[in-house]
Design an enzyme around this catalytic site. Structure first.
Site: not given
Length: 225
Positions: A127, A131
């Protein structure tokens, strides 16, 4: 009004997007245009445009909004997409970059993107790696002004099925926040309404450059605003 900042908001049905719409009510300096796939419940007193289309046509909708500033508050979770990493990247990487490129093509001088605390391309966390990768690629688009918002756990009411981990996180975050001191302060939780005020305060800023904003920065901006 000629001195209004035209803001195109992408991700208007999510927690942050809905908070931005609510906080924009009564701000004569802001002309808000929301881009979405479906109808967005509007708060009382809202005066804004809503452009509905499939995501493949969002670049056209962004251009139609004639933005000075584009705010991207898109995001999903690995759990929401059933663990499908490709599906996650399709939203948090591909769609974010598609909208950012459209913002640049539409002449927007400023881009504000909601990312995540800990975002880093080299992170072992998938994750956070995605990002961070997106943040790096956004910088290469060379907006006059790029504001990257990195909140911790977000507090606020979400529409749709509850996310159990987030629900527990919001419940205990005020206590956990007290333990996060020094360099760990950046991981403190943030209210969606506060982030919305931060975004609207930043929108239209004439200074150039790339800013990465975390928890303590939010407080400074809110006190100034």
């Amino acid at each position: 009004m000629s001195d209004q900042t035209r803001i195109v908001l992408v991700g208007s049905t999510g927690l942050i997007g809905r908070a931005v719409i609510k906080e924009a009510v009564g701000r004569p300096s802001v002309h808000l245009v929301a881009v979405a796939r479906r109808e967005v419940p509007l708060p009382k007193g809202a005066r804004m445009e809503l452009l509905l289309s499939d995501t493949e046509h969002w670049p056209d909708a962004i251009a139609a909004g004639r933005p000075h500033t584009v705010v991207i508050a898109l995001g999903t979770t690995i759990k929401t997409v059933g663990g499908d990493k490709a599906a996650f990247r399709a939203v948090d990487h591909d769609l974010v970059l598609q909208c950012a490129a459209a913002a640049k093509s539409a002449g927007a001088r400023q881009l504000i993107v909601v990312s995540s605390v800990g975002a880093q391309f080299a992170s072992k966390n998938f994750y956070l790696s995605v990002k961070g990768e997106v943040e790096d690629k956004l910088a290469k688009l060379h907006f006059d002004r790029l504001d990257i918002i990195r909140p911790g756990i977000l507090r606020g009411h979400r529409e749709g099925p509850p996310r159990r981990a987030e629900r527990w996180g919001m419940l205990f975050s005020p206590l956990v926040d007290l333990l996060l001191v020094g360099p760990m302060r950046k991981y403190r939780s943030a209210k969606a309404a506060d982030l919305a005020q931060v975004i609207l305060t930043l929108a239209g800023n004439k200074q150039r450059g790339r800013l990465v904003l975390e928890h303590d920065d939010f407080g400074r901006i809110l006190r100034r605003g």
